[in-house]
Design a protein around this motif. Structure first.
Motif, PDB file in Angstrom:
ATOM      1  N   GLU A  25       0.786  -1.335   0.008  1.00 19.92           N
ATOM      2  CA  GLU A  25      -0.057  -0.016  -0.102  1.00 19.92           C
ATOM      3  C   GLU A  25       0.812   1.183   0.038  1.00 19.92           C
ATOM      4  O   GLU A  25       2.059   0.980   0.066  1.00 19.92           O
ATOM      5  CB  GLU A  25      -1.019   0.109   1.064  1.00 19.92           C
ATOM      6  CG  GLU A  25      -0.055  -0.264   2.368  1.00 19.92           C
ATOM      7  CD  GLU A  25      -1.123  -0.033   3.771  1.00 19.92           C
ATOM      8  OE1 GLU A  25      -2.046  -0.505   3.247  1.00 19.92           O
ATOM      9  OE2 GLU A  25      -0.770   0.430   4.759  1.00 19.92           O
ATOM     10  N   THR A  79       0.423   5.957   0.023  1.00 21.50           N
ATOM     11  CA  THR A  79      -0.445   7.237   0.372  1.00 21.50           C
ATOM     12  C   THR A  79      -0.561   7.867  -0.839  1.00 21.50           C
ATOM     13  O   THR A  79       0.727   8.325  -1.284  1.00 21.50           O
ATOM     14  CB  THR A  79      -0.107   7.992   1.574  1.00 21.50           C
ATOM     15  OG1 THR A  79       0.052   7.114   2.563  1.00 21.50           O
ATOM     16  CG2 THR A  79      -0.693   9.154   1.909  1.00 21.50           C
ATOM     17  N   THR A 113       5.499   5.805  -0.541  1.00 18.30           N
ATOM     18  CA  THR A 113       5.459   4.543   0.044  1.00 18.30           C
ATOM     19  C   THR A 113       6.413   4.615   1.229  1.00 18.30           C
ATOM     20  O   THR A 113       6.863   5.863   1.604  1.00 18.30           O
ATOM     21  CB  THR A 113       6.367   3.296  -0.933  1.00 18.30           C
ATOM     22  OG1 THR A 113       7.354   3.758  -1.136  1.00 18.30           O
ATOM     23  CG2 THR A 113       5.620   3.554  -2.212  1.00 18.30           C
ATOM     24  N   ASP A 114       6.910   3.512   2.052  1.00 19.89           N
ATOM     25  CA  ASP A 114       7.355   3.769   3.017  1.00 19.89           C
ATOM     26  C   ASP A 114       8.860   4.219   2.778  1.00 19.89           C
ATOM     27  O   ASP A 114       9.717   4.702   3.838  1.00 19.89           O
ATOM     28  CB  ASP A 114       7.629   2.292   3.746  1.00 19.89           C
ATOM     29  CG  ASP A 114       6.239   1.610   4.430  1.00 19.89           C
ATOM     30  OD1 ASP A 114       5.295   2.600   4.354  1.00 19.89           O
ATOM     31  OD2 ASP A 114       6.405   0.553   4.901  1.00 19.89           O
ATOM     32  N   ASP A 151      -4.861   9.950   1.276  1.00 17.17           N
ATOM     33  CA  ASP A 151      -5.741   8.395   1.353  1.00 17.17           C
ATOM     34  C   ASP A 151      -4.686   7.510   1.103  1.00 17.17           C
ATOM     35  O   ASP A 151      -3.765   7.496   0.466  1.00 17.17           O
ATOM     36  CB  ASP A 151      -6.849   8.497   0.057  1.00 17.17           C
ATOM     37  CG  ASP A 151      -8.077   9.384   0.752  1.00 17.17           C
ATOM     38  OD1 ASP A 151      -8.168   9.955   1.766  1.00 17.17           O
ATOM     39  OD2 ASP A 151      -8.817   9.156  -0.162  1.00 17.17           O
ATOM     40  N   THR A 152      -4.990   6.448   1.920  1.00 14.47           N
ATOM     41  CA  THR A 152      -4.194   5.018   1.633  1.00 14.47           C
ATOM     42  C   THR A 152      -4.759   4.148   0.750  1.00 14.47           C
ATOM     43  O   THR A 152      -6.037   4.104   0.629  1.00 14.47           O
ATOM     44  CB  THR A 152      -4.011   4.250   3.144  1.00 14.47           C
ATOM     45  OG1 THR A 152      -3.225   5.244   4.231  1.00 14.47           O
ATOM     46  CG2 THR A 152      -3.218   3.246   2.822  1.00 14.47           C
ATOM     47  N   GLU A 192      -4.070   0.783  -1.864  1.00 13.77           N
ATOM     48  CA  GLU A 192      -3.598  -0.659  -1.980  1.00 13.77           C
ATOM     49  C   GLU A 192      -3.239  -0.861  -3.502  1.00 13.77           C
ATOM     50  O   GLU A 192      -3.542  -0.302  -4.359  1.00 13.77           O
ATOM     51  CB  GLU A 192      -4.539  -1.721  -1.768  1.00 13.77           C
ATOM     52  CG  GLU A 192      -4.748  -1.549  -0.077  1.00 13.77           C
ATOM     53  CD  GLU A 192      -5.428  -2.768   0.334  1.00 13.77           C
ATOM     54  OE1 GLU A 192      -6.193  -3.758  -0.345  1.00 13.77           O
ATOM     55  OE2 GLU A 192      -5.747  -3.121   1.749  1.00 13.77           O
ATOM     56  N   ARG A 219       4.006   9.403   4.539  1.00 13.46           N
ATOM     57  CA  ARG A 219       4.395   7.905   4.866  1.00 13.46           C
ATOM     58  C   ARG A 219       5.617   7.531   5.260  1.00 13.46           C
ATOM     59  O   ARG A 219       6.267   6.734   6.205  1.00 13.46           O
ATOM     60  CB  ARG A 219       3.684   7.049   3.685  1.00 13.46           C
ATOM     61  CG  ARG A 219       3.694   5.663   4.006  1.00 13.46           C
ATOM     62  CD  ARG A 219       2.959   4.999   2.496  1.00 13.46           C
ATOM     63  NE  ARG A 219       2.606   3.480   3.054  1.00 13.46           N
ATOM     64  CZ  ARG A 219       1.456   3.299   3.643  1.00 13.46           C
ATOM     65  NH1 ARG A 219       0.835   4.123   3.746  1.00 13.46           N
ATOM     66  NH2 ARG A 219       1.068   1.911   3.908  1.00 13.46           N
TER      67      ARG A 219
END
Length: 414
Positions: free
Chosen positions: A16, A18, A41-42, A65-66, A68, A192
């Motif tokens: 997932e 953001t 992403t992370d 919003d997140t 996937e 994120r």
């Protein structure tokens, strides 16, 4: 027929992201493969390309919003953006005294696409983004562009015209309002990337037995070497000879001598690496990222400097990939470029150590019984004491110090 725009595959184990920014608005013309949105992403920011040419349809999700992998975030309609926009555009409204141009001084033009962080910076300094040259991808503004513009003092020439917007000819300029009572606050959702950095750094503190050991190094020999060979080096290799190349090669040599610094804990086992994948902290518009120089021990100075230069450019335009960030056995972070005198860096798990570099400044030191002025730098090695003993940490820093103060050691592997 509308074409669905879906969240692409983001990388191994990443499910997932953001939505960080919409780069195209409904009704805008888009070309095939043109970026229409930015995902966070992370680890990195990724752009979502348009699957086909057409007109930007409705946004299915909002910024923040997140989403996937595989989720539908927008649609692309058939047709040309100009024609569609002309049909759907309402008749121009009569001019009013209270138009957007007469809003708050320095408010960004809505027609210019700005990321949330850049927009906040523009509003904070009251500058006109249309007057700033963007160096990001497709000419977009970055935080560094705005900060450099503010630092140069260029915005001073535009403040007066901005303040006078909407003031009738001959009318008195309203008196300046005292800022004494202004106590504004702004609540902004963490990106994120920042959430991931915060979580990982806290995990490092909670899991590892962190300890930091310091040493200092005389940079005279490296400075003289760079000064002597920088022109020839640039002419032959097409890249500048920087300080980081010396420290990366010195670290590779020291890691060979003290292998525990290049190891990691995996459960109740220790994993030793016979290669050096060096993570280097690079400044990006949305924060520091740490791409990896793989097999740095097998590289020469030109290879290292070219790789670091490429990372810097791609970090700035947001084109670093997940693969660039994964792995790494040891990290070097250079806070000296920001003016840091000393710090205690935190390791990047599952790595066991990180070398912190700091600014170079002239200091009085004793050499051969005499007080002399030398360009000195503090070095800091933060490490996981569960794996690395104090003796090993000190030995590692001494190896770095010896190599930097006598660069010939790097050539003959001493």
């Amino acid at each position: 027929m509308a074409i669905e725009v879906k969240v692409p595959v983001l990388g191994e184990s990443i499910t997932e992201a953001t939505l960080g920014e919409w780069l195209k608005q409904p009704g805008d013309a888009v070309a095939a493969d043109e970026p229409i949105a930015s995902l966070e992403t992370d680890k990195v920011a990724l752009e979502v390309p348009a699957p086909e040419a057409g007109v930007m349809g409705a946004h299915q999700v909002a910024v923040g919003d997140t989403v996937e992998v595989g989720a539908i975030i927008a649609t692309i309609e058939a047709g040309s953006g100009a024609a569609s926009a002309a049909k759907s555009a309402p008749a121009p409204a009569p001019a009013k005294a209270e138009t957007r141009s007469e809003a708050k001084a320095g408010e960004p033009d809505a027609s210019i696409t700005l990321s949330p962080s850049v927009r906040r910076l523009v509003l904070e300094h009251g500058v006109d983004p249309s007057q700033i040259s963007g160096t990001g991808k497709d000419g977009r503004l970055t935080k560094a562009d705005v900060e450099q513009y503010v630092k140069s003092g260029a915005q001073s020439s535009q403040q007066a015209p901005l303040a006078e917007k909407g003031t009738a000819k001959g009318a008195q300029t309203p008196p300046e309002t005292s800022s004494t009572g202004n106590r504004n606050e702004e609540r902004v959702r963490m990106t994120r990337l920042r959430q991931t950095v915060a979580r990982r750094l806290k995990e490092a503190q909670d899991t590892a037995a962190l300890l930091t050991t310091f040493n200092d190094v005389d940079m005279t020999a490296v400075i003289e070497t760079r000064s002597k060979y920088k022109d020839l080096f640039a002419k032959k290799h097409g890249v500048k000879l920087g300080f980081m190349g010396f420290f990366v090669k010195a670290a590779c040599m020291a890691l060979k001598d003290v292998p525990s610094v290049n190891a990691q804990i995996d459960g109740d086992e220790i994993v030793y690496h016979d290669y050096a994948d060096i993570s280097v902290a690079v400044s990006a518009p949305n924060g520091l990222v740490v791409p990896v120089i793989r097999n740095a021990e097998a590289m020469n100075f030109a290879d290292v400097e070219n790789t670091i230069g490429d990372f810097g450019k791609r970090a700035k335009d947001g084109s670093l990939t997940m693969a660039d960030m994964q792995g790494g056995t040891f990290t070097i972070s250079n806070g000296g470029v920001f003016g840091s005198l000393m710090s205690t860096p935190i390791i990047n798990p599952p790595q066991s150590a990180v070398l912190g570099l700091h600014r170079i400044e002239d200091r009085a030191v004793v050499v051969d019984g005499e007080i002399v002025i030398r360009p000195m730098m503090y070095m800091a090695l933060s490490y996981d004491h569960r794996l690395i003993d104090g003796r090993e940490a000190v030995t590692f820093l001494v190896r770095i110090k010896e190599a930097i103060e006598d660069p010939a050691r790097l050539l003959i592997d001493l």
